[in-house]
Design a protein around this motif. Sequence first.
Motif, short mmCIF file in Angstrom:
data_model
loop_
_atom_site.label_atom_id
_atom_site.label_comp_id
_atom_site.label_asym_id
_atom_site.label_seq_id
_atom_site.Cartn_x
_atom_site.Cartn_y
_atom_site.Cartn_z
N PHE A 190 4.85 -3.38 3.00
CA PHE A 190 5.22 -1.97 3.12
C PHE A 190 5.23 -1.27 1.76
CE2 PHE A 190 7.16 -3.53 7.04
CZ PHE A 190 6.67 -2.59 7.92
N GLU A 242 2.97 1.85 0.88
CA GLU A 242 3.32 3.06 1.64
C GLU A 242 4.60 3.70 1.10
OE1 GLU A 242 3.06 3.04 6.09
OE2 GLU A 242 2.60 0.95 5.68
N ILE A 243 5.62 2.85 0.89
CA ILE A 243 6.91 3.36 0.43
C ILE A 243 6.76 3.96 -0.97
CG2 ILE A 243 9.31 2.77 -0.04
CD1 ILE A 243 8.64 2.51 2.85
N LYS A 295 6.56 7.52 1.42
CA LYS A 295 6.65 7.58 2.88
C LYS A 295 7.93 6.91 3.37
CE LYS A 295 3.82 6.68 6.67
NZ LYS A 295 2.89 5.76 7.27
N ILE A 347 9.52 5.07 6.84
CA ILE A 347 9.10 4.57 8.15
C ILE A 347 10.31 4.50 9.07
CG2 ILE A 347 8.13 2.60 9.37
CD1 ILE A 347 6.80 1.98 6.57
N TYR A 348 10.19 5.06 10.27
CA TYR A 348 11.27 5.02 11.25
C TYR A 348 10.86 4.20 12.45
CZ TYR A 348 13.39 8.91 8.78
OH TYR A 348 13.96 9.71 7.84
N GLU A 349 11.83 3.51 13.02
CA GLU A 349 11.60 2.86 14.30
C GLU A 349 12.85 3.03 15.12
OE1 GLU A 349 10.30 -1.23 14.56
OE2 GLU A 349 8.80 -0.79 13.03
N THR A 353 15.19 2.34 9.61
CA THR A 353 14.43 3.17 8.70
C THR A 353 14.09 2.33 7.49
OG1 THR A 353 14.47 5.13 7.34
CG2 THR A 353 16.55 4.06 7.68
N ASP A 386 13.02 3.03 3.76
CA ASP A 386 12.65 3.88 2.63
C ASP A 386 12.83 3.05 1.37
OD1 ASP A 386 15.34 3.67 2.45
OD2 ASP A 386 15.79 5.79 2.70
#
Lengths: 768, 137, 117
Positions: A44, A47-48, A52, A54-56, A71, A73
Amino acid sequence: MLGAVLLGFLFSLFLVFAGSYFRGKLAVLSSLIPLSLFIYFLTFLPEIANGKVIYENYEWIPSFGVNLSFTLDGLALLFALMITGVGSLVFLYTSAYLKDHKYLDRFYGYLSMFMAAMLGLVLSDNIMSLFIFWELTSISSFYLIGFNNDKADSRKSALTALGITGIGGLLLLGGAVLLGDVAGTYRISEMVMMRDVITDSSHYLLILLLIFAAAFTKSAQFPFHFWLPGAMKAPTPVSTYLHSATMVKAGIYLLFRMTPILNGDDIWHTILIVVGAVTMVYSAIHIIFRTDLKGILAYSTISALGILVFLIGIGTQAALVAAAVFIVVHALYKASLFLITGIIDHETGTRDVTQLSGLRKVLLPVAIAGFIAALISGGVPPTLGFVGKDLIYEATLHFKDAAIFLTVLAILTKILLFYGGFVAGVKPFMGKLPQKFEKLHLPSPLMWMPPLIMTFAGIVFGIFPGLIETAFAKPIAMTQVIEFEEFHLKLWHGFNTVLGLSAITITIGVILYFTLKPKHNLENAIARLDVIAPKDLTLKLSEGFAEFSRLWTNFFQTGYLRHYISVIVAFLILLLGYLIFSDFSLTLDFSTLADLTIYEISILLMLLMGVLYTVFTKSRLAAVAALGVVGLSFSLLFLFYSAPDLAMTQFSVDTLTVILFVLVLYKLPKYLNFSNKWLRIKHGVLSVSFGILITLLILRVLKEPKNAEITEFYAENAYKLAHGKNVVNVILVDFRGIDTMIEISVLIVAALGVFGLLKLRLKTRDKK
Amino acid sequence: MRTIILKSASSYLLPVLLLFSVFILLRGHYLPGGGFVGGLVAAIAFVLDAFSNGLDKTKGILKFHPGFLMPVGLMVAFLSGISPMILADLPMMTGIWAENPIPVIGALGSPLFFDIGVYLVVIGSALTIIFTISESV
Amino acid sequence: MEIILAIITGVLYASGIYMILRRSMVKFILGIILLGNGVNLLIFTLGRITKGEPPIIDSAEKVLEGVYADPIPQALILTAIVISFGLQAFAIILVKRAYKVLKTDDLDQLNTTDEDS
């Protein structure tokens, strides 16, 4: 991400069944779990780093707004990588450290459970699930700290740790509920947007205090710090994992997470700075007085946590970046130092720093790791520790109030930490090797590789601070700071104030290391002050509580059934009696008595005599017969007062009950007169007054108008809706059918109970 | 308890009482009666028989342990409870009824089956209790 | 009329409590049964009593009208009676079993959970 969190739980569940395979050589394989998670989270990173998040989201208890939302971050990723990364190394290390331990599988089970809980904690976006994972870390750490459960102080420390962090957990729940209530959402990412509502709310202060209490207990801040040195009773891998890298950082994590939500008022800064500063200086001073290696590390850990709280309290972007970097620094060097201590303890059998010297001759790779770890800890260039230390000074120097004072405090702490790091990481390896240690061998690489890896990472990050900057520092700053400014991490800033301060720190630290030697008499001297230390005060308080509850319990829990019943009945008499007599207005209407027919009178007389005979007869058979008379009178009574169903049922049940009694009567004990006259009079008074009370209660209730709404509904609809004309039966089988179903289930349970009591023999008794 | 009168009477009493208990069960929806009373009467019938002819003979008549009636009865009650969900897509425990009433019983519907379940459970529990106790005395 | 029933309920409660307070286990069970009857009568009395008007709809009618006894307490008591049978049976057997194992009828001697005391 759900899978990543659950993996640890599943693995520990798996170990319950397949544990015996993991006790031997296969134990090493279990480190694949954290390692694979580490790699998973590494993917990850790009991306981070681009900012960005990311949520789930998984629905869990949507009606309460409790969802399993995750989340990822910068902050969460930093912690996740730390948890899994240090975790992998600790798992590896454990396989050698606790080799052939009888309960190694259990240890791995607890450890992976803890890891999973910790991952869940840092990934949770819902404050309720965060709370649940928070509690899970407390519980699993309880098992880990008390792993040597055959030792009394190990159990005691585990209980203390659980007690303190448990209280914190409860306060967190309170804070979370309030926060969710004020913000109208339990999602942390949504709370950030509600910042103004929360900071303006009248509950703001309460929320703040609750969250602080939770974070301070978990992160061992003054005055709750004392559980951490106690928790050093745990096996070293536990101290490494829980008390350097993960669990104690949970409080820091919480404060970090809450920064964009709650950071709005001076009170936030003041409390955090004061508590953090007191903690960091207080425990840094404690380091001087310790001779146990783990004791030194414990206090330096508390001190480091104090620094983190202090930095979060300062709350500027520079301070938060410094905190983020320092988290990494601390995890790297403190985990290494703990592992090194573990190796020393494992090989020499002592952790007393006054007895250890010259070990470099036999444990060279360990000595190298120790030396580098001490350098990182002391903030000597070119390690990451230097970058971290500079950032801290930078942050304190540019704070709006009392910058000089805060900087002096930070420097003082840093000097003492320098000293502590060198005592723990360098001193055991220097000087002359005592004879008794000459035959030592280097342990398995599984033990000395992990600290080496971590310390080398500390140097690599130090030389290339850009790695930390893009991976963590920037993403964290972007999400946690309200007004983000561009910045760069550098090893070399040129000649400026901060560099001067660094030089002062290192110089004094070195002088201190060479002049001040850990001595036992120093430790004993400070022990005299323990009486007023928070630890003893708290323990005395809890002992007092235990003593009080013991007295209280013994007063009420005598073990005599009749005492319990007497107390309950007496209490009811007092309470209900007061209620009835405080509002006593009873007008008895005797006119209805004129309607009494001779049948009713005889039924009632029969009933009354049956009851009295049951009570006063000395023969069991007579009592049972009288009870049968009571039952029959009841069924006549029901018949007379328009309840034919009841009459039939009562009659049949009465028949069966009498049969039942007769069947077992002669197997039952004979009547014996146990009680003396006074006791019987006492009980007589008690029961008669209760009977009078019930009578009065009924008469009082009968005066109230009856609410016949439901009755009318049934009377109206019994035939229309349920095609039945016997309303009682319609209620039983149709309107309240589910109740009836549960009632017949109860009946089945009773029958099975009888069957079990008589037919099954208790196993333990058979053996005798 | 084993008198000749009771013994000779019981061979007639058992079927009569059982028939009576079924009668009470079936009429329960309209007149006093129902599963609870019916079940108790049936249990008393068996107990009476056991008193006069001995427990073993009564068990011989039953052919199976009365305890089995309990899960069977509970199942019948439960199925009749969920039958509206399966048959007519109605909420649980909604009464569903046959179009035309049957003589003697009256309207036929799921509550009747529910009552039969109650009846079986009551017989099962009462007999299990009494039989177990008399066996172990 | 209700007055007398209220008094009888009081008597049932008093004798039930008194029996429960005895040390003999058999008396204890008798006490529970008396108390159970008392509760039934309490519910019954509070539902108001009606003579000779059972809650059954006439064969010609479709709705229960006029004066009728309240069916709700009756439904409650009906199940209570049946369940109290189960309870009594269980209690009796528990006492019997306890007596057999522990060789005592004295409730005061059952005040510990340890097997060997």
